[in-house]
Motif scaffolding. Structure first.
Motif, PDB file in Angstrom:
ATOM      1  N   THR A 118       0.587  -1.287  -0.273  1.00  0.00           N
ATOM      2  CA  THR A 118       0.086  -0.289   0.211  1.00  0.00           C
ATOM      3  C   THR A 118       0.809   1.254  -0.086  1.00  0.00           C
ATOM      4  N   VAL A 119       1.806   1.399   0.524  1.00  0.00           N
ATOM      5  CA  VAL A 119       2.880   2.313   1.298  1.00  0.00           C
ATOM      6  C   VAL A 119       3.671   2.793  -0.314  1.00  0.00           C
ATOM      7  N   GLY A 120       3.876   1.273  -0.985  1.00  0.00           N
ATOM      8  CA  GLY A 120       4.899   1.511  -2.080  1.00  0.00           C
ATOM      9  C   GLY A 120       3.775   2.528  -3.437  1.00  0.00           C
ATOM     10  N   PHE A 121       3.063   1.578  -3.308  1.00  0.00           N
ATOM     11  CA  PHE A 121       2.103   2.252  -4.625  1.00  0.00           C
ATOM     12  C   PHE A 121       1.572   3.435  -3.813  1.00  0.00           C
ATOM     13  N   ILE A 122       1.463   3.861  -3.159  1.00  0.00           N
ATOM     14  CA  ILE A 122       1.088   5.431  -3.368  1.00  0.00           C
ATOM     15  C   ILE A 122       2.054   6.395  -3.821  1.00  0.00           C
ATOM     16  N   ALA A 123       3.343   6.104  -3.060  1.00  0.00           N
ATOM     17  CA  ALA A 123       4.855   6.526  -3.411  1.00  0.00           C
ATOM     18  C   ALA A 123       4.587   6.602  -4.710  1.00  0.00           C
ATOM     19  N   PHE A 124       4.655   5.026  -5.033  1.00  0.00           N
ATOM     20  CA  PHE A 124       4.263   5.189  -7.042  1.00  0.00           C
ATOM     21  C   PHE A 124       3.716   6.556  -7.023  1.00  0.00           C
ATOM     22  N   VAL A 125       2.544   6.333  -7.030  1.00  0.00           N
ATOM     23  CA  VAL A 125       1.587   6.889  -8.183  1.00  0.00           C
ATOM     24  C   VAL A 125       1.600   8.467  -7.475  1.00  0.00           C
ATOM     25  N   GLY A 126       2.676   8.611  -6.472  1.00  0.00           N
ATOM     26  CA  GLY A 126       2.961  10.547  -6.000  1.00  0.00           C
ATOM     27  C   GLY A 126       3.568  10.707  -6.910  1.00  0.00           C
ATOM     28  N   LEU A 127       4.999  10.369  -7.996  1.00  0.00           N
ATOM     29  CA  LEU A 127       6.306  10.088  -8.298  1.00  0.00           C
ATOM     30  C   LEU A 127       5.318  10.621  -9.718  1.00  0.00           C
ATOM     31  N   ILE A 128       4.134   9.829 -10.384  1.00  0.00           N
ATOM     32  CA  ILE A 128       4.274  10.306 -11.413  1.00  0.00           C
ATOM     33  C   ILE A 128       3.599  11.833 -12.015  1.00  0.00           C
ATOM     34  N   PRO A 129       2.607  12.515 -11.285  1.00  0.00           N
ATOM     35  CA  PRO A 129       2.501  14.004 -11.043  1.00  0.00           C
ATOM     36  C   PRO A 129       3.851  14.976 -11.425  1.00  0.00           C
ATOM     37  N   LEU A 130       5.001  13.925 -10.466  1.00  0.00           N
ATOM     38  CA  LEU A 130       5.889  14.811 -10.982  1.00  0.00           C
ATOM     39  C   LEU A 130       7.116  14.775 -12.311  1.00  0.00           C
ATOM     40  N   ALA A 131       7.064  13.519 -12.582  1.00  0.00           N
ATOM     41  CA  ALA A 131       7.190  12.749 -13.878  1.00  0.00           C
ATOM     42  C   ALA A 131       6.397  13.911 -14.615  1.00  0.00           C
ATOM     43  N   LEU A 132       5.676  13.546 -14.925  1.00  0.00           N
ATOM     44  CA  LEU A 132       4.309  14.334 -16.252  1.00  0.00           C
ATOM     45  C   LEU A 132       4.324  16.327 -16.309  1.00  0.00           C
ATOM     46  N   THR A 133       5.466  16.590 -14.304  1.00  0.00           N
ATOM     47  CA  THR A 133       5.210  17.944 -15.115  1.00  0.00           C
ATOM     48  C   THR A 133       6.838  18.491 -14.836  1.00  0.00           C
ATOM     49  N   SER A 134       7.299  17.504 -15.046  1.00  0.00           N
ATOM     50  CA  SER A 134       8.917  17.852 -15.100  1.00  0.00           C
ATOM     51  C   SER A 134       9.694  18.580 -16.030  1.00  0.00           C
ATOM     52  N   THR A 135       8.587  18.565 -17.551  1.00  0.00           N
ATOM     53  CA  THR A 135       9.246  19.738 -18.934  1.00  0.00           C
ATOM     54  C   THR A 135       9.115  21.150 -18.633  1.00  0.00           C
ATOM     55  N   ASN A 136      10.123  21.869 -18.939  1.00  0.00           N
ATOM     56  CA  ASN A 136      10.054  23.224 -19.165  1.00  0.00           C
ATOM     57  C   ASN A 136       8.705  23.998 -19.428  1.00  0.00           C
ATOM     58  N   GLY A 137       7.267  23.391 -20.326  1.00  0.00           N
ATOM     59  CA  GLY A 137       6.413  23.382 -20.289  1.00  0.00           C
ATOM     60  C   GLY A 137       5.008  23.272 -19.644  1.00  0.00           C
ATOM     61  N   MET A 138       5.408  22.820 -18.905  1.00  0.00           N
ATOM     62  CA  MET A 138       4.570  22.603 -17.439  1.00  0.00           C
ATOM     63  C   MET A 138       4.543  23.452 -16.869  1.00  0.00           C
ATOM     64  N   ILE A 139       6.480  23.922 -16.251  1.00  0.00           N
ATOM     65  CA  ILE A 139       6.751  24.779 -14.913  1.00  0.00           C
ATOM     66  C   ILE A 139       5.991  25.744 -15.897  1.00  0.00           C
ATOM     67  N   LYS A 140       6.036  26.506 -16.889  1.00  0.00           N
ATOM     68  CA  LYS A 140       5.479  27.937 -17.380  1.00  0.00           C
ATOM     69  C   LYS A 140       3.334  27.418 -17.115  1.00  0.00           C
ATOM     70  N   ARG A 141       3.759  26.340 -17.628  1.00  0.00           N
ATOM     71  CA  ARG A 141       1.725  26.052 -17.440  1.00  0.00           C
ATOM     72  C   ARG A 141       1.300  26.455 -15.734  1.00  0.00           C
ATOM     73  N   LEU A 142       2.575  25.410 -15.490  1.00  0.00           N
ATOM     74  CA  LEU A 142       2.017  25.673 -14.169  1.00  0.00           C
ATOM     75  C   LEU A 142       1.582  27.165 -12.758  1.00  0.00           C
TER      76      LEU A 142
END
Length: 207
Positions: A118-142
């Motif tokens: 459960t804890v490992g799954f929560i940690a993995f799911v938490g990494l997904i938005p960080l990976a998806l917003t790692s681009t310069n374009g996403m930094i500008k959008r957010l």
């Protein structure tokens, strides 16, 4: 210590290739049938270890940068974090594929039933938005502030990853590595708390 852009790019290229070596090693061991008596456990353990290695290295970038005055290290942090996500994805894929053969219902039952998963799954799911917003374009959008707030989730995700590792190892009474990870992560996070607290005191003194 200032480095030229060309040299920084060369360092990034070297680290990019080195970070792939654990993956290529797994591929080679699979082809050569050198994964041992329990291949699934070998792959699971290996990808999990490298997930924590890269996430801890990414967390260490800021403290090392401040201590050594190497601002160019910040240019490596995003790539190191993404490699952490890459190995976390392989870790999760191993769990989903070899343990549950892509049966999402059975996987979900396992996630809910076993706390360390459960804890490992929560940690993995938490990494997904960080990976998806790692681009310069996403930094500008957010926007810078919202992006920084989102990426502070890593301060929760990495300890959850360590807890996942600790609980997994506790059943085997082998806690040396989990405790080393816990001490390292605690040190890296406390260093940030200390610097922030010191900065606030300095600002009050200046005011």
């Amino acid at each position: 210590m200032a480095l030229s852009q060309k040299l920084v790019s060369s360092v990034k290229g070297i680290i990019f290739l080195l970070a792939l070596l654990p993956f290529f090693r797994l591929v080679a061991f699979t082809i050569l049938d050198k994964l041992g008596a329990n291949p699934v456990e070998f792959i699971t353990r290996n990808t999990g270890d490298w997930t924590l290695y890269f996430l801890c290295i990414a967390l260490a970038v800021t403290p090392v940068r401040r201590l050594l005055n190497w601002p160019w290290l910040l240019k490596l942090r995003r790539m190191l974090g993404l490699y952490g996500f890459f190995y976390a994805s392989l870790h999760f894929l191993t769990f989903l594929w070899f343990d549950h053969f892509f049966d999402l219902q059975e996987m979900w039952k396992d996630v809910l039933k076993r706390p360390f998963i459960t804890v490992g799954f929560i940690a993995f799911v938490g990494l997904i938005p960080l990976a998806l917003t790692s681009t310069n374009g996403m930094i500008k959008r957010l926007g810078g502030k919202r992006w920084q707030f989102l990426h502070k989730l890593v301060y929760v995700i990495v300890p959850l990853g360590v807890l996942h590792y600790y609980w997994m190892k506790s059943g085997k009474h082998d806690l040396t590595q989990p405790l080393i990870f816990a001490a390292l992560v605690a040190t890296l996070l406390l260093a940030r708390v200390w610097w922030r607290w010191s900065s606030r005191l300095q600002n009050k003194a200046n005011a």
